[in-house]
Design an enzyme around this catalytic site. Sequence first.
Site, PDB file in Angstrom:
ATOM      1  N   ASP A   1      25.864 -95.872  32.514  1.00  0.00           N
ATOM      2  CA  ASP A   1      24.887 -95.219  31.640  1.00  0.00           C
ATOM      3  C   ASP A   1      25.065 -95.584  30.174  1.00  0.00           C
ATOM      4  OD1 ASP A   1      23.926 -93.966  33.927  1.00  0.00           O
ATOM      5  OD2 ASP A   1      25.301 -92.277  33.681  1.00  0.00           O
TER       6      ASP A   1
ATOM      7  N   LYS B   1      22.265-100.048  29.726  1.00  0.00           N
ATOM      8  CA  LYS B   1      22.047-101.413  30.226  1.00  0.00           C
ATOM      9  C   LYS B   1      20.563-101.693  30.468  1.00  0.00           C
ATOM     10  CE  LYS B   1      24.716-100.362  33.672  1.00  0.00           C
ATOM     11  NZ  LYS B   1      25.231 -99.043  33.271  1.00  0.00           N
ATOM     12  N   GLY B   2      19.870-100.679  31.041  1.00  0.00           N
ATOM     13  CA  GLY B   2      18.453-100.861  31.374  1.00  0.00           C
ATOM     14  C   GLY B   2      17.628-101.203  30.146  1.00  0.00           C
TER      15      GLY B   2
ATOM     16  N   ALA C   1      22.407 -96.479  40.804  1.00  0.00           N
ATOM     17  CA  ALA C   1      22.075 -96.829  39.425  1.00  0.00           C
ATOM     18  C   ALA C   1      20.805 -96.118  38.991  1.00  0.00           C
ATOM     19  CB  ALA C   1      21.870 -98.342  39.311  1.00  0.00           C
ATOM     20  N   GLY C   2      20.727 -95.820  37.703  1.00  0.00           N
ATOM     21  CA  GLY C   2      19.497 -95.296  37.121  1.00  0.00           C
ATOM     22  C   GLY C   2      19.368 -95.945  35.761  1.00  0.00           C
ATOM     23  N   HIS C   3      18.445 -96.869  35.619  1.00  0.00           N
ATOM     24  CA  HIS C   3      18.324 -97.651  34.384  1.00  0.00           C
ATOM     25  C   HIS C   3      17.013 -97.292  33.681  1.00  0.00           C
ATOM     26  CE1 HIS C   3      21.309-100.912  35.974  1.00  0.00           C
ATOM     27  NE2 HIS C   3      21.826 -99.704  35.920  1.00  0.00           N
TER      28      HIS C   3
ATOM     29  N   GLN D   1      26.316 -99.630  37.086  1.00  0.00           N
ATOM     30  CA  GLN D   1      27.542 -98.857  36.874  1.00  0.00           C
ATOM     31  C   GLN D   1      28.297 -99.433  35.655  1.00  0.00           C
ATOM     32  OE1 GLN D   1      26.965 -99.831  40.553  1.00  0.00           O
ATOM     33  NE2 GLN D   1      25.630 -98.089  40.238  1.00  0.00           N
TER      34      GLN D   1
ATOM     35  N   THR E   1      19.857 -90.611  37.661  1.00  0.00           N
ATOM     36  CA  THR E   1      19.680 -90.632  39.115  1.00  0.00           C
ATOM     37  C   THR E   1      19.772 -89.234  39.696  1.00  0.00           C
ATOM     38  OG1 THR E   1      20.474 -92.884  39.288  1.00  0.00           O
ATOM     39  CG2 THR E   1      20.655 -91.557  41.277  1.00  0.00           C
TER      40      THR E   1
ATOM     41  N   GLY F   1      20.420 -86.250  37.666  1.00  0.00           N
ATOM     42  CA  GLY F   1      20.136 -85.173  36.718  1.00  0.00           C
ATOM     43  C   GLY F   1      21.370 -84.378  36.320  1.00  0.00           C
ATOM     44  N   ARG F   2      22.553 -84.781  36.823  1.00  0.00           N
ATOM     45  CA  ARG F   2      23.776 -84.032  36.490  1.00  0.00           C
ATOM     46  C   ARG F   2      24.127 -84.221  35.018  1.00  0.00           C
ATOM     47  NH1 ARG F   2      28.032 -86.500  40.583  1.00  0.00           N
ATOM     48  NH2 ARG F   2      26.787 -88.344  40.121  1.00  0.00           N
TER      49      ARG F   2
END
Length: 411
Positions: A13, A16-17, A39-41, A222, A298, A300-301
């Site tokens: 996080d 990168k995206g 992953a969540g970009h 990651q 990804t 929401g935490r």
Amino acid sequence: MANIVIIGTQWGDEGKGKIVDLLAEYADIVVRFQGGSNAGHTMVVNGEKFISHLVPSGILQSKPSLLGNGMVVDPSELVKEIDFFHSKGVKVSPDILKISGKAHIVMPYHKLIDVLRESGKNKIGTTGRGIGPCYEDKVSRRGICFSDLLDIKTFREKVYDFLPEKNFYIEKFFSSESLNPETIITEYTEYGKKLELYVTDVSIFIDNAIKNKQNILFEGAQGTFLDIDHGTYPYVTSSNTVAANACCGSGIGPKEITGVLGVVKAYTTRVGNGPFPTELFDDIGKRLQKIGVEFGATTGRPRRCGWLDIVMLKNAVRLNSLTGLIITKLDVLCGLDEIKICTGYDEAKNPIYETMAGWKEDISEIKNFNQLPKNAIGYLKRIETLLNIPIDIVSVSPRREQTIILKNPFS
Ligand code: GDP
Ligand code: IMO
Ligand code: MG
């Protein structure tokens, strides 16, 4: 021609995206080589926010976007994501998106086992996307890959070969409900039909691009300290996240890589369990979380927040052969009286901090490095000196255009 790897230097996080979306303008193809929908970009373009989990972040620049053999792909998520981008008017046709036939498929039992294991003790704090169990099956040679999915007879055989063992584990060990093979086959056959035209030999596609002297951008997922070998084991993900895996995970040799840029968030965050020496439990930590909107893209935490850790980053420089740094979220530090940098640990393994003066000015509209407040420049220069490697890019906002490019890796 340049073949550049963008890698996270912390626990993911790092932004990168955003960076891949920005640099994709100058690249001819963009390649993901490991991980999956853990992953969540995030990309923010023209005021609109897009989060991709599987589709490479070059997609908004309409660049061929490749999913390499090193990935573990959940076809249900991929189909959803393709539909999402289509609904936003973004072209994701088979001439743009390509999936390696060797990429492994996340099966329903992988997701179920991931979640069941995480409901017990010894939690890693995974994303619950089936990543670990899928890589386990790949390594133990019980995996199913995209080329299997396209051949219905093979796929059916594999489901019938592997499911009994999984169901035994699910039923007997977890006292949970077993899965039905025909339900899986029916569901996945549909995905196979939808994704068939996207499946390509990614290694050969990249090789042709290299032969044609094209620019290639490899998008890490990651971060370095979530690496299965070099991270904070066992609180890691199940793939190699370091730059070297750009080669194994996409099917090219190491001499093709011409540069590795490490994305460094201007402070540190971590989502999930595991050690975090510079973590802040005070108001400053809460402030970073609030201003930095540190909630997982990804799951929401909330992300745990802390000061920058130079010890970690020195290891990241070594582990990835970094040639340059990209500092993100510098704007989030605005308004702090003092900013700390961890430069070492004492005998009790507590961080030793160096304290620097903060700045009050909003920097999120700044376009030019020299317009940054003196103390912000001082902070960046100190990082450069401590790590002995140049900062090539500074990001000051989630928006694509709010980025100071000191050195473009493709020019
Ligand atoms: P990734 O997984 O490394 O792609 O990063 P994520 O997208 O999960 O998390 C980074 C978050 O920070 C996203 O919400 C981005 O929109 C945001 N972001 C990226 N760069 C910047 C920046 O320079 N400033 C601010 N304020 N936010 C940023
Ligand atoms: P991006 O690409 C941050 C973390 C999880 C958990 C550990 C193992 O957006 O930076 P997994 O589901 O992979 O088995 O979970 O790794 N994790 C991430 N943390 N960013 C990510 O990806 C992550 N992908 C996995 O929170 O601690
Ligand atoms: Mg993320």
